[in-house]
Design an enzyme around this catalytic site. Structure first.
Site, PDB file in Angstrom:
ATOM      1  N   TRP A   1      38.327  61.200  67.386  1.00  0.00           N
ATOM      2  CA  TRP A   1      38.599  62.450  66.656  1.00  0.00           C
ATOM      3  C   TRP A   1      39.111  62.074  65.257  1.00  0.00           C
ATOM      4  CZ3 TRP A   1      43.749  65.332  66.718  1.00  0.00           C
ATOM      5  CH2 TRP A   1      43.607  66.630  66.202  1.00  0.00           C
TER       6      TRP A   1
ATOM      7  N   ASP B   1      45.379  61.013  75.072  1.00  0.00           N
ATOM      8  CA  ASP B   1      45.199  62.321  74.453  1.00  0.00           C
ATOM      9  C   ASP B   1      44.378  63.164  75.427  1.00  0.00           C
ATOM     10  OD1 ASP B   1      44.570  64.502  72.913  1.00  0.00           O
ATOM     11  OD2 ASP B   1      43.739  63.373  71.227  1.00  0.00           O
TER      12      ASP B   1
ATOM     13  N   ALA C   1      43.188  66.815  75.855  1.00  0.00           N
ATOM     14  CA  ALA C   1      43.097  68.118  75.187  1.00  0.00           C
ATOM     15  C   ALA C   1      42.068  69.035  75.842  1.00  0.00           C
ATOM     16  CB  ALA C   1      42.741  67.915  73.710  1.00  0.00           C
TER      17      ALA C   1
ATOM     18  N   LYS D   1      42.597  74.544  74.219  1.00  0.00           N
ATOM     19  CA  LYS D   1      41.246  74.828  74.724  1.00  0.00           C
ATOM     20  C   LYS D   1      41.292  75.425  76.128  1.00  0.00           C
ATOM     21  CE  LYS D   1      40.705  72.019  71.287  1.00  0.00           C
ATOM     22  NZ  LYS D   1      39.970  71.917  70.072  1.00  0.00           N
TER      23      LYS D   1
END
Ligand code: LMR
Length: 394
Positions: free
Chosen positions: A127, A208, A210, A243
């Site tokens: 990212w 991470d 997400a 999300k």
């Protein structure tokens, strides 16, 4: 004084968002920023979120401060969703953060305080904001191989070879599931090998996560993070609710830090709270409170899980439909990887020129590295995209 400021490099995803908004064509298709869209192109407020917000409106009696680390009930509920008891409470420090980005930033600040010489290892690609935050914090960074451009799958031998060079005290950022930007993920066997390697090297994983619930399901998507955090003495986890609860603008996230024992947990917890105080004092509460209400209320939780499954299955359906549309147009299976990838994103493997052609000629917006947000499609736009991919010669 401001004359000394330099222009900053633009975030590619944010710049694309603006460009898309300014495009007057009705037929444009937004596959840029990672936001879920329903078939009408709207990003809905999830049903359980609306219901929890209604309750909150009635019941909330104060907007006074919570705690520096966020509402303890939220911390407990979200860490439960991610870790499900994989780590003993006596080892787990945690503090609420303004979104997943806030959690990543804070995690790296914590690392910098503990080991200013740490190198941060990032998957190639990752990212873009990971890179930008690391640069902003003036930390050392090294990429590790991750994606095989030919097979569009994980280059696991390359990854392991590169991670063989991490030093004790380095940090390795791993995507818990639904790798952003490629969509290619580690399987459980590979998680185990990575865990063993990082343990042997005494390196710190920063996971991470997400997109829990967007890949293979809420439980399956957390198996890697649960394995690594329950096996190694120390780890960091940055979780986002943007999300999977669709609360993007509410900035709802959590940083968790796993320590070897309760003494070190207490120090770590105190440092997390200190960092919150320095950076923003109290973390935002509205999204966190809504998430906690949903997770702790069986009826709301069932409603949320049901809708999340609908979202996940919609994305899987779009993946299959796109792979089939491309198979029909090209007579080859070379786009079959689109149905194998998981999460919102897939890296198509188009050149920057092909990405540009798709934008100019067909109004298809994807990130320059050909990352597509599958959740930006609907059953009608799949054909438009398939035609554009073929026309651009991908
Ligand atoms: C993305 O990768 O598109 C999302 O995570 C949104 C963002 O902040 O970049």
């Amino acid at each position: 004084m401001f004359e000394h400021l330099n222009a900053q490099a633009q975030d590619k995803i944010m710049a694309l968002m603006v460009e898309y908004r300014e495009d007057p064509r009705d037929t444009k298709v937004d596959l840029g920023v990672g936001v879920y869209k329903d078939p009408t192109g709207n990003t809905p407020v999830m049903r359980a979120v609306k219901a929890a917000e209604k309750q909150l409106l009635e019941k909330e009696t104060t907007k006074s401060y919570t705690a520096l680390g966020g509402d303890p009930a939220f911390v407990k509920a979200l860490s439960g969703l991610v870790l499900n008891g994989a780590v003993e409470e006596g080892r787990l420090a945690a503090a609420a953060q303004p979104g997943g980005t806030g959690a990543i930033h804070q995690a790296l600040e914590l690392v910098k305080m503990a080991n200013p010489d740490a190198t941060v290892w990032v998957s190639d690609p990752t990212w873009p904001n990971h890179l930008s935050i690391i640069k902003h914090l003036k930390m050392k960074m090294t990429p590790y191989r991750y994606f095989d451009n030919d097979t569009r799958a994980v280059d696991f031998s390359g990854m392991m070879a590169d991670l063989g060079n991490v030093a004790a005290g380095d940090v390795v950022i791993l995507h818990g599931c639904c790798h952003n930007p490629t969509g290619a993920n580690l399987n459980m066997e590979q998680w185990k090998e990575v865990t063993e390697l990082l343990g042997a090297k005494q390196a710190l994983p920063l996971i991470d996560i997400a997109y829990q619930g967007f890949g293979d399901g809420l439980e399956a998507d957390a198996l890697g993070v649960r394995h690594i955090t329950s096996t190694l003495p120390e780890s960091l986890i940055a979780a986002s609710c943007s999300k999977n609860f669709g609360v993007y603008r509410e900035r709802t996230g959590l940083l968790m830090a796993v320590s070897p024992d309760d003494k070190m947990k207490a120090v770590t917890q105190q440092n997390l709270t200190h960092l919150n105080r320095q950076n923003f004092s109290f973390p935002p509460d509205h999204g966190a409170r809504v998430v906690q209400m949903i997770l702790d209320d069986p009826a709301l939780r069932t409603e949320w899980e049901t809708e999340l499954e609908e979202v996940r299955n919609t994305m899987l359906g779009l993946r299959t439909q796109l792979a089939e549309a491309l198979q029909a147009r090209t007579g080859s299976d070379r786009f079959g990887f689109l149905a194998e990838h998981r999460g919102m994103f897939s890296r198509l493997g188009a050149t920057p020129e092909q990405v540009e052609t798709m934008k100019e000629k067909h109004g298809i917006y994807m990130v320059g590295d050909s990352r597509m947000n599958i959740a930006g499609l609907n059953k009608d736009t799949v054909d438009i995209l398939a035609d554009a991919i073929v026309d651009a010669g991908v």
